[in-house]
Design a protein around this motif. Structure first.
Motif, PDB file in Angstrom:
ATOM      1  N   ARG A   1      33.633  62.013  94.100  1.00 16.58           N
ATOM      2  CA  ARG A   1      33.044  61.216  93.010  1.00 16.58           C
ATOM      3  C   ARG A   1      33.503  59.772  93.072  1.00 16.58           C
ATOM      4  NH1 ARG A   1      30.071  64.170  89.519  1.00 16.58           N
ATOM      5  NH2 ARG A   1      30.123  66.302  90.233  1.00 16.58           N
TER       6      ARG A   1
ATOM      7  N   THR B   1      30.741  56.542  93.692  1.00 16.74           N
ATOM      8  CA  THR B   1      30.182  55.998  92.432  1.00 16.74           C
ATOM      9  C   THR B   1      29.557  54.615  92.593  1.00 16.74           C
ATOM     10  OG1 THR B   1      32.443  55.503  91.870  1.00 16.74           O
ATOM     11  CG2 THR B   1      31.384  57.224  90.559  1.00 16.74           C
TER      12      THR B   1
ATOM     13  N   GLU C   1      25.824  58.907  88.528  1.00 17.29           N
ATOM     14  CA  GLU C   1      26.613  60.124  88.300  1.00 17.29           C
ATOM     15  C   GLU C   1      25.790  61.378  88.606  1.00 17.29           C
ATOM     16  OE1 GLU C   1      28.939  61.783  84.551  1.00 17.29           O
ATOM     17  OE2 GLU C   1      29.094  59.606  84.786  1.00 17.29           O
TER      18      GLU C   1
ATOM     19  N   SER D   1      26.415  64.261  91.471  1.00 17.75           N
ATOM     20  CA  SER D   1      26.504  65.698  91.164  1.00 17.75           C
ATOM     21  C   SER D   1      25.571  66.496  92.067  1.00 17.75           C
ATOM     22  CB  SER D   1      26.123  65.983  89.711  1.00 17.75           C
ATOM     23  OG  SER D   1      27.041  65.348  88.883  1.00 17.75           O
TER      24      SER D   1
END
Ligand SMILES: C[S@@+](CC[C@H](N)C(=O)[O-])C[C@H]1O[C@@H](n2cnc3c(N)ncnc32)[C@H](O)[C@@H]1O
Length: 279
Positions: free
Chosen positions: A11, A15, A20, A24
């Motif tokens: 993550r 980023t 986000e 995922s």
């Protein structure tokens, strides 16, 4: 490293480039495609320690993603209309918008004997999907990139369907039979729209799949109208994916070719994205 630790690193590494939500779904792809790990198993076993082989695989994948390479090119395939299609950097990654174009054709055309041509076929996603859904149709697919044709052939072999591929430049090709339906998602983004596009499209997808000159944004549509004048049967249909910006000029152009009927449809983002003409 545990899979939970990998999730946090992944993550923070991505980023900057991805939202986000995108991170995922990329994480889910890593789990499922690279590690054959189910997302539920991940929630149940966040302390699972990754083996060296697994770590090596996901490191390579993450580094490619950090460079902006689309994950579809890294895994070598994507989904289109519920089917998996091979992709590589010689073809445009089939877009979800294009599924609606195929869907429109299939919903309106249920007759058996039909000759169809898919101009600018790329990965073959449109032609192959139509053939899977309409086994009796005689489907041609034209494309000027040899590498794209090779990949499209792999896609039709994957599903055991027979497509008549034509390796040719649409602007010089003239050996065609009578056609009932033309379908096409040709290059339609003008160069001046480049500044609004993401780096992973600009740096990795083939330019000639996407862009046309600002001075001649409808060049492919005009050529297809020219072809249709000679070879589209009376009453025959053309289904196009379009650049919403050029909807009105395209309709004006169609009038010069005496297409009196047209119907527009919007994409999932409520933009005018598809148009149908009848001869
Ligand atoms: C927007 S992509 C569409 C690919 C595929 N049909 C799809 O919907 O995902 C346009 C395709 O047109 C091809 N193309 C570009 N110029 C061409 C030309 N002069 N003749 C034939 N095909 C061309 C590109 O190589 C690319 O595969």
């Amino acid at each position: 490293m545990t899979i939970g630790e990998f999730n946090s690193n992944f993550r923070s590494d991505l980023t900057e480039l991805y939202s986000e939500e995108e991170v995922s779904s990329l994480f889910k792809i890593v789990l499922e495609e690279l590690l054959s790990f189910d997302i539920t198993k991940f929630y149940l076993k966040p302390d699972y320690v990754l083996t060296n082989i697994e770590l090596e695989k996901i490191k390579k994948f993450t580094n490619e993603l950090k460079r902006g390479k689309p994950f579809q090119y890294i895994v070598g395939e994507t989904r289109f209309y519920g089917y998996k299609f091979y992709v590589n950097d010689s073809v445009l990654i089939p877009r979800v918008e294009t599924e609606a174009l195929v869907d429109w054709v299939l919903r309106e055309n249920k007759q058996s004997k039909t000759t169809v041509i898919d101009f600018c076929t790329g990965s073959g996603c449109i032609a192959v999907t139509m053939k899977m859904k309409r086994k009796k149709w005689n489907i041609f697919a034209l494309e000027n990139s040899k590498k794209a044709i090779e990949l499209a052939k792999r896609n039709s072999s994957r599903y055991y369907v027979n497509i008549n591929y034509i390796h040719a430049d649409i602007f010089s090709w003239n050996k065609y039979d009578e056609i009932d339906i033309i379908i096409s998602n040709p290059p339609y983004v003008v160069e001046s729209q480049k500044k609004f596009m993401k780096v992973n499209v600009l740096n990795f997808e083939p330019e000639n799949s996407i862009f046309v000159a600002d001075e001649n944004p409808l060049i492919f549509y005009k050529r297809i109208f020219d072809i249709s004048k000679l070879k589209l049967k009376a009453g025959g249909l053309i289904y196009f994916e379009i650049n919403p910006k050029f909807k009105n000029p395209l309709i004006s152009l169609s009038k010069k070719y005496k297409f009196s009927n047209y119907e527009l449809k919007k994409d999932i983002f409520k933009r005018n994205r598809y148009i149908k003409f009848q001869k």
